[in-house]
Scaffold this motif. Structure first.
Motif, PDB file in Angstrom:
ATOM      1  N   ASP A 397      42.576  37.060  43.866  1.00  0.00           N
ATOM      2  CA  ASP A 397      42.803  38.448  43.450  1.00  0.00           C
ATOM      3  C   ASP A 397      42.174  38.646  42.083  1.00  0.00           C
ATOM      4  N   ASN A 399      43.829  40.328  39.410  1.00  0.00           N
ATOM      5  CA  ASN A 399      44.891  40.840  38.534  1.00  0.00           C
ATOM      6  C   ASN A 399      44.853  40.157  37.168  1.00  0.00           C
ATOM      7  N   LYS A 450      38.839  39.923  48.380  1.00  0.00           N
ATOM      8  CA  LYS A 450      39.372  39.620  47.043  1.00  0.00           C
ATOM      9  C   LYS A 450      39.032  38.201  46.588  1.00  0.00           C
ATOM     10  N   GLY A 497      41.450  44.423  37.935  1.00  0.00           N
ATOM     11  CA  GLY A 497      40.699  45.188  38.919  1.00  0.00           C
ATOM     12  C   GLY A 497      39.199  45.113  38.740  1.00  0.00           C
ATOM     13  N   SER A 500      36.421  45.792  41.503  1.00  0.00           N
ATOM     14  CA  SER A 500      36.030  47.127  41.955  1.00  0.00           C
ATOM     15  C   SER A 500      34.692  47.550  41.362  1.00  0.00           C
TER      16      SER A 500
END
Length: 912
Positions: A397, A399, A450, A497, A500
């Motif tokens: 991920d 984060n 991810k 993030g 993105s």
């Protein structure tokens, strides 16, 4: 791996390793499949076709060593019989004879099926997994590392194979340590069985035997203040000033125990085409003064630079190099899964590690592997005091800063098998550091968008973070990361993030931003690099149905252009997907899928190097073990494949016109297995299932296909290939309408006779071998309908014809004996030997020891007695003494054992 979360193609790849094997036992399979031994365990489904027994599945993870071997290999000797049930012998109702339609063969199935059991085929356990002898294993064991200067420090060794001429790395890097016990224990954070591994196995899948294949050894040591002073110390003799062996513990502690390249050495694996084997000692090492890269290796080992070593460091290490045929008793594969060779009694021993092969392979993936190798190449970033290295992590991920790296990095030296982060060695005081370290990552089975690799640029000694770079490793549109050299901009900071933000490709010549160059090498048995293969995921749903929104027609038009190495690596999964599309019955997709199947079979045959006239062993293994045809209400693999194959032949399509004999037999094996599995779809087949489970159009198309394939002129004079023709037809006797099979047999015999107008001995041998194999059928006697026989006609030709009409095989044999009477001696010998062996097989078969049964069976061949009497003058004048003996043996045996009433009827029908 959660199979349900995978895309359809990756799911198919995984199921190749997880699904039960559904193995068909048949004459063609047993004859074609090469016998051999292999390793590994699979779950095997055993389907009992005996109606008195329910389905049974053997326990999961069956040890193949303990599985009973299938020893009922095909024999062309007709006196070898399998045991059959008592009720399968004879006793057809006499009233059925009066209602025989005029059609010669197809009308017989009603009578035959009264006595023929439906379990004339079966699923059996098979103990021969994939076995490919073409892959050799190179064993290298390292020992006795020492430097002449007598200095003892922690050393970190690695070796790999390189092709200098092609400038490619052939295998992953094998890391090992040969430190003294005191040093070994000092730097271990824990104990692990992998700490002491000093022997590796390399699957040597290359035919290159030149001196360009080199084994390169590199030794790292802990970072020092001045590497040149270290070189000077190691170049001095023991006891000289400056050779103190007291290690600089404080400096290493301050720097964080960081590695740096120290020395290297290389030896050619081959000399004059022969492999270097036995114990090889390297007696000197070359200092690594410049930045260590693959280009540095290739340039240094070229002919003009090989002797320019400069001042070397005296020392030695011993390499024990050998080729081995069997796995060691205790070993792990490249993914650290334990592998034990079959039959190994010793479960204790020195651990051996197998390393991954990077070069092209001529076999498919046979084990689950999902590893990504990352190679940071260079970093361009400004810093006043550069001591840079790169940290590599795998994250699931973005984060940041709360993301935690996955425990997926293989630990190169000692410690636990996996860790959360991997590091390059340090390039001290280099403004543009270049690296040549390998970071090996075990990818999760289920990848998401991810998942990404995070690079952290670190400056020592304070572990100062200079920036970050990242790259996704999976896209739902384009699939997994491709093997290529990439450049990423180094970001000074990360924010939550950050994935993105699209990562744009960077051109080194145009950017002024700091950047990182790296390359990757993916070795995965479930994630192909090819976009074309990944696009199959969009064509099929997870339950095997067609997804028309995935542009299946466009995808199938690309599959046949796949490069051969990619085809052979993933061909089981590719073929499974294509056969599902064939079974869909879609009139547009199914023929395209058939063309792609032919293309894949051809490429696998070509790259494997096996003869095209023989069944490819890999493809046969696929059909035997992994092919599991999907059965739909609309269509089946065998139905669609036969239909479109015939259509291609009618249209003279080049795809089938140029199809090799080996590929033809593979496709016929597919038809055979799919047909048998259709019969057993709902359990043991019902009575006369062969007449209801297959449409008449399928049987007719199959007959047309068989005669189109076999009844053609060919230059092939390979008896092993031609033997497959009767084996295939013999298997069909237990699957489809037997009247159709009779017509196939009759058509093939007639074609052989029409082709052999000149008495060609080879063609005659083909014919009689064909008949011998067909008559070696388990239920040969019931197929001949051994009913009560009577003679009513006085015309000899009519009597022979009546026998052939009612008793197909026996009539065929007598017909060939009569036709061969005026042929060459060696052809006549084969014809009478065929009958003699068959009569002998009946006589010794315990199933037919009853006098009434033997009388009926012998009566099947009574036209032979009429033939011997009719041509007695020819026999007397024309035959050699040995031939006369065989003719008389057959004559007296039939006369002695046939019905007395049959003899009386014949005598009464003869003219006085």
């Amino acid at each position: 791996v959660n199979v349900d979360q995978l895309n359809s193609f990756s799911r198919e790849c995984v199921l190749c390793f997880l699904n039960n094997w559904k193995i068909v036992k048949g004459s063609l399979f047993d004859h074609s499949l090469d016998k051999g031994s292999g390793g590994g365990s699979r779950r095997i489904v055993t389907v009992n076709v005996d109606k008195s027994k329910p389905h049974s599945v053997v326990s999961p993870r069956t040890d193949l060593e303990n599985t009973k071997k299938d020893t009922s290999m095909c024999s062309i000797e007709p006196h070898i019989f399998d045991q059959s049930t008592e009720e399968a012998v004879c006793g057809v109702k006499e009233a059925m004879e009066e209602h025989l339609p005029k059609h010669l063969f197809k009308s017989l199935h009603g009578e035959i099926d009264q006595e023929m059991p439906d379990n004339s085929y079966s699923y059996l356990e098979q103990s021969e997994p994939f076995n490919f002898a073409s892959t050799q294993r190179l064993s290298i064991e390292c020992s006795d590392l020492r430097f002449t200067a007598g200095i003892e420090e922690p050393y970190y060794c690695s070796l790999a194979l390189y092709d200098v001429k092609a400038r490619t790395k052939l295998c992953e890097t094998f890391h090992f340590e040969l430190n003294q016990d005191e040093l070994f224990k000092l730097f271990k954070k824990g104990t692990s069985i992998f700490c002491s591994v000093t022997r590796c196995l390399i699957p040597l899948a290359t035919r290159n035997r030149s001196s360009d294949i080199c084994l390169v050894l590199r030794i790292d040591k802990l970072l020092s203040n001045d590497i040149e002073k270290d070189f000077s110390r190691y170049q001095k003799k023991p006891g000289k000033k400056g050779t103190s062996s007291n290690p600089p513990w404080d400096h290493w502690k301050d720097m964080g125990f960081i590695r740096q390249p120290f020395v290297w050495a290389a030896i050619p694996l081959y000399e004059e085409g022969k492999m270097v084997s036995g114990k090889v000692q390297i007696d000197e090492f070359i200092p690594i003064r410049s930045m260590w890269t693959e280009d540095f290796i290739y340039d240094s080992l070229t002919a003009e630079n090989a002797n320019k070593k400069g001042k070397v460091i005296p020392g030695s290490i011993t390499l024990d190099i050998n080729m081995i045929d069997e796995f060691p008793s205790v070993m792990v594969d490249s993914s650290l899964n334990f592998v034990t060779s079959q039959g190994a009694q010793n479960t204790h021993g020195k651990l051996v590690k197998e390393v991954e092969w990077f070069g092209s392979q001529n076999i498919p993936f046979l084990n689950y592997v999902n590893n990504l190798f990352v190679y940071p190449q260079s970093v361009v970033i400004k810093h006043h005091h550069p001591n840079i290295r790169v940290k590599v992590e795998l994250l699931g991920d973005d984060n940041y800063p709360n993301s935690r790296p996955l425990i997926a990095i293989y630990t190169p030296w000692g410690g636990k098998p996996f860790c959360r982060e991997g590091y390059t060695s340090l390039c001290a005081k280099e403004k543009r550091p270049i690296f040549a370290d390998e970071i090996k990552i075990q990818l999760p089975g289920v990848l998401t968008e991810k998942h990404h690799i995070l690079f952290t640029i670190i400056n020592n000694p304070n572990n100062e973070v200079l920036g970050f770079a990242y790259t996704p490793i999976f896209s739902s549109t384009h699939g997994v990361i491709k093997n290529a050299l990439r450049t990423l901009v180094i970001e000074p900071q990360l924010e939550a993030g950050y994935l993105s933000k699209e990562v744009e490709p960077v051109k080194i010549t145009e950017t002024k931003k700091p950047y990182l160059c790296f390359k990757t090498c993916l070795i995965s048995s479930i994630y192909p690099e090819s976009n074309a293969l990944f696009s199959l995921s969009h064509v099929l749903t997870k339950n095997g149905m067609v997804n028309y929104e995935g542009n299946p027609e466009q995808v199938l038009q690309v599959i046949h252009r796949l490069p051969p190495p990619l085809c052979i690596s993933f061909f089981p999964a590719i073929l499974n997907c294509l056969f599902k599309l064939i079974a869909s019955g879609d009139q547009t997709l199914a023929p395209l899928a058939v063309i792609d199947v032919i293309s894949v079979l051809t490429k696998v045959t070509q790259i494997s190097g096996e003869k095209s006239t023989k069944c490819n062993s890999m493809l046969l293994s696929y059909v035997r073990y992994l092919f599991d045809p999907i059965m739909t209400a609309s269509s089946t693999v065998h139905d669609s494949l036969v239909k479109y194959w015939c259509d291609f032949i009618d249209k003279d399509r080049p795809e089938v016109k140029n199809l090799g004999q080996g590929e033809i037999w593979i496709l016929l094996n597919v038809v055979l297995k799919s047909s048998i599995m259709k019969l057993c779809e709902l359990g043991p087949p019902r009575k006369n299932a062969r007449l209801t489970m297959f449409a008449p159009s399928y049987a007719g198309s199959l007959e047309k296909l068989v005669l189109s394939l076999f009844c053609v002129k060919t230059e092939i004079r390979n008896m092993d290939v031609l033997t497959m023709v009767p084996l295939f037809m013999k298997d069909l006797l237990g699957i489809i309408d037997r009247g159709v099979v009779f017509e196939m047999i009759f058509g093939y015999i007639c074609w052989l006779n029409s082709e052999n107008q000149t008495g060609d001995l080879f063609l005659a041998t083909v014919k009689f071998t064909f008949i011998k194999i067909i008559t070696n059928y388990k239920y040969y006697v019931p197929l001949n309908l051994p009913t009560e026989i009577s003679i009513t006609s006085k015309d000899i030709g009519e009597i022979v014809q009546q026998f052939w009409t009612k008793h197909f095989f026996a009539g065929l044999i007598v017909r060939e004996v009569r036709a061969g009477l005026l042929q060459k001696q060696r052809i006549r010998e084969q014809s009478i030997a065929l009958l003699l062996d068959l009569l002998h097989s009946h006589d010794v078969d315990p199933r037919y020891s009853d006098l009434q049964k033997k009388t009926r069976i012998v009566g099947l061949y009574f036209p032979y007695v009429i033939t011997a009497v009719e041509f007695h003058q020819v026999l007397e004048d024309y035959l050699a003494p040995e031939e006369k003996i065989n003719w008389l043996l057959c004559f007296f045996y039939i006369v002695e054992n046939c019905s007395r009433s049959l003899l009386h009827q014949w005598w009464d029908s003869c003219d006085a």
